[in-house]
Motif scaffolding. Structure first.
Motif, PDB file in Angstrom:
ATOM      1  N   SER A   1     -55.790 -15.883 -28.066  1.00 31.76           N
ATOM      2  CA  SER A   1     -54.790 -14.579 -27.585  1.00 31.76           C
ATOM      3  C   SER A   1     -55.537 -13.499 -28.235  1.00 31.76           C
ATOM      4  O   SER A   1     -56.510 -13.595 -29.376  1.00 31.76           O
ATOM      5  N   THR A   2     -55.170 -12.159 -28.001  1.00 36.52           N
ATOM      6  CA  THR A   2     -55.750 -11.026 -28.311  1.00 36.52           C
ATOM      7  C   THR A   2     -54.736 -10.442 -29.324  1.00 36.52           C
ATOM      8  O   THR A   2     -55.224  -9.259 -29.940  1.00 36.52           O
ATOM      9  N   LEU A   3     -53.703 -10.716 -29.416  1.00 38.08           N
ATOM     10  CA  LEU A   3     -52.853 -10.286 -30.597  1.00 38.08           C
ATOM     11  C   LEU A   3     -52.960 -10.295 -31.942  1.00 38.08           C
ATOM     12  O   LEU A   3     -53.837 -11.191 -32.251  1.00 38.08           O
ATOM     13  N   ASP A   4     -52.821  -9.257 -32.811  1.00 39.65           N
ATOM     14  CA  ASP A   4     -53.069  -9.065 -33.815  1.00 39.65           C
ATOM     15  C   ASP A   4     -51.652  -9.792 -34.881  1.00 39.65           C
ATOM     16  O   ASP A   4     -50.751  -9.061 -34.588  1.00 39.65           O
ATOM     17  N   PRO A   5     -52.118 -10.979 -35.437  1.00 42.08           N
ATOM     18  CA  PRO A   5     -50.890 -11.472 -36.152  1.00 42.08           C
ATOM     19  C   PRO A   5     -50.122 -10.747 -37.110  1.00 42.08           C
ATOM     20  O   PRO A   5     -48.776 -10.686 -37.200  1.00 42.08           O
ATOM     21  N   ALA A   6     -51.045  -9.628 -37.911  1.00 44.59           N
ATOM     22  CA  ALA A   6     -50.407  -8.901 -38.749  1.00 44.59           C
ATOM     23  C   ALA A   6     -49.534  -7.832 -37.984  1.00 44.59           C
ATOM     24  O   ALA A   6     -48.474  -7.399 -38.653  1.00 44.59           O
ATOM     25  N   GLU A   7     -50.101  -7.348 -37.047  1.00 44.77           N
ATOM     26  CA  GLU A   7     -49.168  -6.420 -36.280  1.00 44.77           C
ATOM     27  C   GLU A   7     -47.911  -7.041 -35.632  1.00 44.77           C
ATOM     28  O   GLU A   7     -46.914  -6.202 -36.006  1.00 44.77           O
ATOM     29  N   VAL A   8     -47.859  -8.064 -35.363  1.00 41.78           N
ATOM     30  CA  VAL A   8     -46.708  -8.811 -34.718  1.00 41.78           C
ATOM     31  C   VAL A   8     -45.689  -9.180 -35.752  1.00 41.78           C
ATOM     32  O   VAL A   8     -44.485  -8.890 -35.793  1.00 41.78           O
ATOM     33  N   GLU A   9     -46.512  -9.742 -37.025  1.00 39.80           N
ATOM     34  CA  GLU A   9     -45.554  -9.877 -38.146  1.00 39.80           C
ATOM     35  C   GLU A   9     -44.689  -8.423 -38.733  1.00 39.80           C
ATOM     36  O   GLU A   9     -43.557  -8.723 -38.728  1.00 39.80           O
ATOM     37  N   LYS A  10     -45.677  -7.392 -38.659  1.00 40.80           N
ATOM     38  CA  LYS A  10     -44.949  -6.254 -39.188  1.00 40.80           C
ATOM     39  C   LYS A  10     -43.887  -5.808 -38.103  1.00 40.80           C
ATOM     40  O   LYS A  10     -42.724  -5.343 -38.864  1.00 40.80           O
ATOM     41  N   PHE A  11     -44.051  -6.036 -36.831  1.00 38.76           N
ATOM     42  CA  PHE A  11     -42.909  -5.608 -36.105  1.00 38.76           C
ATOM     43  C   PHE A  11     -41.800  -6.314 -36.265  1.00 38.76           C
ATOM     44  O   PHE A  11     -40.658  -6.210 -35.999  1.00 38.76           O
ATOM     45  N   ALA A  12     -41.926  -7.504 -36.336  1.00 35.95           N
ATOM     46  CA  ALA A  12     -41.026  -8.622 -36.545  1.00 35.95           C
ATOM     47  C   ALA A  12     -40.055  -8.368 -37.679  1.00 35.95           C
ATOM     48  O   ALA A  12     -38.890  -8.694 -37.862  1.00 35.95           O
ATOM     49  N   ARG A  13     -40.808  -8.026 -38.739  1.00 38.96           N
ATOM     50  CA  ARG A  13     -39.862  -7.540 -39.906  1.00 38.96           C
ATOM     51  C   ARG A  13     -39.081  -6.512 -39.786  1.00 38.96           C
ATOM     52  O   ARG A  13     -38.155  -6.254 -40.436  1.00 38.96           O
ATOM     53  N   LEU A  14     -39.444  -5.601 -38.697  1.00 42.16           N
ATOM     54  CA  LEU A  14     -38.457  -4.574 -38.480  1.00 42.16           C
ATOM     55  C   LEU A  14     -37.247  -4.697 -37.586  1.00 42.16           C
ATOM     56  O   LEU A  14     -36.488  -3.912 -37.058  1.00 42.16           O
ATOM     57  N   ALA A  15     -37.170  -6.079 -37.015  1.00 44.77           N
ATOM     58  CA  ALA A  15     -36.211  -6.487 -36.126  1.00 44.77           C
ATOM     59  C   ALA A  15     -34.655  -6.042 -36.554  1.00 44.77           C
ATOM     60  O   ALA A  15     -33.948  -5.497 -35.452  1.00 44.77           O
ATOM     61  N   THR A  16     -34.187  -5.852 -37.710  1.00 46.70           N
ATOM     62  CA  THR A  16     -33.075  -5.522 -37.943  1.00 46.70           C
ATOM     63  C   THR A  16     -32.829  -4.063 -37.857  1.00 46.70           C
ATOM     64  O   THR A  16     -31.562  -3.406 -38.109  1.00 46.70           O
ATOM     65  N   GLU A  17     -34.129  -3.386 -37.680  1.00 48.56           N
ATOM     66  CA  GLU A  17     -33.810  -1.796 -38.036  1.00 48.56           C
ATOM     67  C   GLU A  17     -34.039  -0.966 -36.420  1.00 48.56           C
ATOM     68  O   GLU A  17     -34.001   0.198 -36.515  1.00 48.56           O
ATOM     69  N   TRP A  18     -34.344  -2.019 -35.526  1.00 50.80           N
ATOM     70  CA  TRP A  18     -34.720  -1.170 -34.163  1.00 50.80           C
ATOM     71  C   TRP A  18     -33.579  -0.224 -33.686  1.00 50.80           C
ATOM     72  O   TRP A  18     -33.953   0.748 -33.120  1.00 50.80           O
ATOM     73  N   TRP A  19     -32.399  -0.557 -33.711  1.00 56.36           N
ATOM     74  CA  TRP A  19     -31.252   0.108 -33.306  1.00 56.36           C
ATOM     75  C   TRP A  19     -30.659   1.303 -34.290  1.00 56.36           C
ATOM     76  O   TRP A  19     -29.679   1.890 -33.918  1.00 56.36           O
ATOM     77  N   ASP A  20     -31.213   1.198 -35.356  1.00 59.08           N
ATOM     78  CA  ASP A  20     -30.925   2.614 -36.241  1.00 59.08           C
ATOM     79  C   ASP A  20     -31.577   3.928 -36.074  1.00 59.08           C
ATOM     80  O   ASP A  20     -32.706   4.001 -36.498  1.00 59.08           O
ATOM     81  N   PRO A  21     -30.775   4.651 -35.358  1.00 61.14           N
ATOM     82  CA  PRO A  21     -31.647   5.905 -35.249  1.00 61.14           C
ATOM     83  C   PRO A  21     -32.006   6.681 -36.455  1.00 61.14           C
ATOM     84  O   PRO A  21     -32.756   7.685 -36.170  1.00 61.14           O
ATOM     85  N   ARG A  22     -31.592   6.384 -37.482  1.00 64.05           N
ATOM     86  CA  ARG A  22     -31.909   7.066 -38.743  1.00 64.05           C
ATOM     87  C   ARG A  22     -32.815   6.301 -39.821  1.00 64.05           C
ATOM     88  O   ARG A  22     -33.347   6.554 -40.756  1.00 64.05           O
ATOM     89  N   GLY A  23     -33.249   5.172 -39.060  1.00 64.56           N
ATOM     90  CA  GLY A  23     -34.112   4.398 -39.837  1.00 64.56           C
ATOM     91  C   GLY A  23     -35.600   4.578 -39.427  1.00 64.56           C
ATOM     92  O   GLY A  23     -35.801   5.660 -39.031  1.00 64.56           O
ATOM     93  N   LYS A  24     -36.224   3.243 -39.893  1.00 66.26           N
ATOM     94  CA  LYS A  24     -37.764   3.648 -39.704  1.00 66.26           C
ATOM     95  C   LYS A  24     -38.050   3.723 -38.005  1.00 66.26           C
ATOM     96  O   LYS A  24     -39.385   4.128 -37.973  1.00 66.26           O
ATOM     97  N   MET A  25     -37.365   3.559 -37.040  1.00 60.74           N
ATOM     98  CA  MET A  25     -37.531   3.520 -35.745  1.00 60.74           C
ATOM     99  C   MET A  25     -37.026   5.222 -35.148  1.00 60.74           C
ATOM    100  O   MET A  25     -36.851   5.027 -34.106  1.00 60.74           O
TER     101      MET A  25
END
Length: 116
Positions: A10-34
């Motif tokens: 894979s060419t995926l960066d595991p650190a990047e995948v983990e970083k975005f995985a940790r944000l899973a609960t925040e994807w749909w919060d329009p005032r959050g990290k997204m």
């Protein structure tokens, strides 16, 4: 939505995948990290819509102008682009290397009644 599986290197960066995985609960919060992504989403949606309508000779003023198209959102995250594209009539599949993001997107689409 599906998480990828492969036995190839894979060419995926595991650190990047983990970083975005940790944000899973925040994807749909329009005032959050997204928040920036939520604000930018209408711009990228309009861009995709315009190009698709032009490229495929679709009716821009139709209620669901992307009907008949099958779209793949690679790196869909929580599905922020998948759902509006589906509402415009496209058949949308979202994939992401973080299975937690795929699950977040799937649950949100299901709760919203949007077929993704």
């Amino acid at each position: 939505m599906t998480a990828p599986t492969s036995s190839k290197p894979s060419t995926l960066d595991p650190a990047e995948v983990e970083k975005f995985a940790r944000l899973a609960t925040e994807w749909w919060d329009p005032r959050g990290k997204m928040a920036v992504l939520h604000k930018f989403n209408p711009v990228r949606l309009a861009y995709i819509r315009r190009l698709a309508v032009e490229a495929f000779g679709l009716e821009a003023r139709a209620g669901r102008p992307l009907s008949g198209l099958s779209l793949l959102d690679i790196g869909c995250g929580g599905g922020l682009l998948c759902e509006p594209l589906a509402r415009l009539g496209a058949e949308v599949t979202g994939i992401d290397p973080a299975s937690t993001n795929v699950e977040t997107a799937r649950l949100h689409a299901e709760k919203s009644g949007v077929p993704v």
